[in-house]
Write an enzyme that holds these catalytic residues in place. Structure first.
Site, PDB file in Angstrom:
ATOM      1  N   ASP A  96      68.199  -9.665  50.482  1.00  0.00           N
ATOM      2  CA  ASP A  96      69.596  -9.251  50.516  1.00  0.00           C
ATOM      3  C   ASP A  96      69.736  -8.053  49.581  1.00  0.00           C
ATOM      4  OD1 ASP A  96      72.404  -8.983  49.998  1.00  0.00           O
ATOM      5  OD2 ASP A  96      72.702 -11.046  50.640  1.00  0.00           O
ATOM      6  N   ASP A 141      72.691   1.390  55.852  1.00  0.00           N
ATOM      7  CA  ASP A 141      73.000   1.195  57.265  1.00  0.00           C
ATOM      8  C   ASP A 141      72.855  -0.285  57.603  1.00  0.00           C
ATOM      9  OD1 ASP A 141      73.677   1.868  59.878  1.00  0.00           O
ATOM     10  OD2 ASP A 141      71.625   2.340  60.448  1.00  0.00           O
TER      11      ASP A 141
END
Length: 308
Positions: A150, A168
């Protein structure tokens, strides 16, 4: 993707045309049930749609995450990815490019091919997306590291190690929820070397990402330039670590002409999209709100990077 991880193929149709749908499911799964789940928006894993000309990665039928032209797998098929490569106008020779969000690997592949001196690190939270990398011809090379993590946990792990940071990261609902905090964008800035550049893809109606733009401006003291993407609903934000940075448009156009001879991208058009973004009143207002009081430093186009 390992050859030992076969994909289950489902027949399907998109806009009336026959396509092949590929999913990460056991071979004994019920194809009809899986296809019904995809059509109804109840399928929870990424999947691939292949029409023989393009191969697309999707999280749901309403949102194409990535697209690859099969006959030209290293080309940037989506306009927003070409606009994100505008970072080369400011950092033409990066030593380390850090990316958040792998998708079909479009940006990673382009950078790997056209920036042979750069080290590349891609952070991807979804292990299924990483498993599908072989479907998109993503190179297996020590110079390209793919990390399953993460980004909210990964970014604080180091500081000052990237010349460029590309954000992105999306899920089926839009920009990754972990991004929506002041702290996230501050951590992102700390990953940059002095003079580094963060590039963020904001997609969809502005109301869904206006807070992201606010937090980004706050983290970078208003040093954010927005670029438009003609023909789509993406905006690309360029956040400069260098305080007081101001774009010299004449110098930028000269740099675009040089880069157009080096890369298969229309850099003059990219500069035009940056100019268009610079005229957006709401974007200028968002940037001005975050500018430090008494900021008077004049700056110029910054084009030098520090190699690793």
């Amino acid at each position: 993707m390992s050859p030992s991880t076969p994909l289950l193929e489902l027949p399907g149709r998109v806009a009336g045309a026959a396509v092949t749908v590929r999913v990460l499911e056991p071979v004994h799964s019920d194809p009809a049930r899986l296809y019904e789940q995809i059509q109804a928006g109840r399928y929870s894993r990424p999947f691939i749609i292949d029409d023989g000309e393009t191969r697309q990665l999707l999280f749901g039928l309403d949102f194409i995450q990535s697209s690859m032209r099969i006959d030209e797998p290293y080309a940037l098929d989506f306009a927003y990815t070409r606009k994100m490569m505008a970072f080369l106008l400011f950092v033409p020779d990066p030593g380390h490019v850090l990316m958040v969000g792998l998708g079909g690997g479009s940006l990673a592949k382009f950078c790997h091919r056209h920036l042979p001196r750069a080290r590349l690190t891609v952070v991807e939270v979804d292990p299924d997306v990483i498993t599908l990398r072989g479907e998109f011809d993503i190179p297996d090379d020590p110079r390209l590291a793919i990390v399953q993590a993460d980004a909210a946990d990964y970014l604080p792990a180091a500081e000052g190690d990237a010349d460029v940071l590309l954000l992105d990261g999306f899920d089926c609902n839009g920009i990754a929820p972990a991004f929506l905090s002041r702290g996230f964008y501050r951590m992102a800035r700390r990953r940059l070397r002095p003079g580094g550049l963060l590039v963020a893809n904001f997609a969809g109606p502005r109301k869904y990402w206006s807070r992201h733009l606010t937090f980004l401006n706050q983290a970078f003291d208003g040093q954010v330039q927005l670029g438009t993407v003609p023909g789509g609903d993406n905006h690309i934000a360029f956040a400069f670590d260098e305080a007081g940075c101001a774009i010299d448009w004449q110098q930028l156009e000269a740099q675009a002409a040089l880069l157009a001879d080096q890369f298969p991208l229309d850099f003059p058009a990219i500069v035009a999209s940056l100019r268009e973004g610079a005229e957006l009143r709401w974007a200028k207002a968002a940037s001005a709100k975050a500018l430090p009081i008494q900021q008077t430093k004049e700056s110029h186009l910054w084009t030098k990077s520090t190699p690793t």
